[in-house]
Scaffold this active site. Sequence first.
Site, PDB file in Angstrom:
ATOM      1  N   GLN A   1     -68.903 -31.566  50.283  1.00 20.26           N
ATOM      2  CA  GLN A   1     -69.538 -31.787  48.968  1.00 20.26           C
ATOM      3  C   GLN A   1     -71.583 -31.646  49.163  1.00 20.26           C
ATOM      4  O   GLN A   1     -72.122 -31.792  50.402  1.00 20.26           O
ATOM      5  CB  GLN A   1     -69.644 -33.477  49.579  1.00 20.26           C
ATOM      6  CG  GLN A   1     -68.230 -33.967  49.529  1.00 20.26           C
ATOM      7  CD  GLN A   1     -68.091 -33.711  48.031  1.00 20.26           C
ATOM      8  OE1 GLN A   1     -67.686 -32.921  47.267  1.00 20.26           O
ATOM      9  NE2 GLN A   1     -66.434 -32.921  48.579  1.00 20.26           N
ATOM     10  N   SER A   2     -71.454 -30.846  47.412  1.00 16.97           N
ATOM     11  CA  SER A   2     -73.181 -30.603  47.578  1.00 16.97           C
ATOM     12  C   SER A   2     -73.647 -30.231  46.874  1.00 16.97           C
ATOM     13  O   SER A   2     -72.527 -30.091  46.125  1.00 16.97           O
ATOM     14  CB  SER A   2     -73.068 -29.137  48.297  1.00 16.97           C
ATOM     15  OG  SER A   2     -74.649 -28.605  48.044  1.00 16.97           O
TER      16      SER A   2
END
Length: 171
Positions: free
Chosen positions: A70-71
Amino acid sequence: MGLLTILKKMREKERELRLLVLGLDNAGKTTLLKRLNGEDVGGTSPTLGFNIKTLEHRGFQLHVWDVGGQSSLRSYWRNYFESTDGLVWVVDSSDRQRLQRLAGATLLVFANKQDLPGALPAGAIRQALDLDSIRSHRWRIQGCSAFTGRDLLPGLDWLLDNIGGRLCPPD
Ligand code: G3D
Ligand code: MG
């Protein structure tokens, strides 16, 4: 800047390659990159954003891009993907369960923007990418237009039917 300097810079540019490292989480992507870079490999933690490392190898400058989970920085990935020269896929050889799933993974290529005049038909893209040489995975190329929505669902339906048929074969 003199002509010679410009030429030298162009040559240097030619020896720069961009590699993208992908794979399931926990496959060892970050560790591999650290090891190649001569860093301590003890105690990697899940990659939150992404790592870019520049390595020198055989006279090439390799910009290696390790995409984490996730980013919030994902919007920046685009620039990088656009100029990827090579793709490295890392597999965890001890993860038998997920290996089986990968082996059967189905590939759907969307030949998008079919609404544009001059767009190559899916058959031409299929030839250009030599998709017919893929025998290990079930694949399909689907012409579509994400803009108008045309033929998106047939692609998705094929994918789901294909995966469904593999995971839950009919009795
Ligand atoms: P990822 O970046 O693909 O998500 P990581 O994976 O590089 O973070 O590695 C995930 C875990 O696998 C790490 O263990 C790491 O030490 C381990 N690992 C990576 N490569 C190898 C390898 O070649 N051999 C072994 N035995 N382990 C490896 P932890 O325990 O930190 O989660
Ligand atoms: Mg990682």
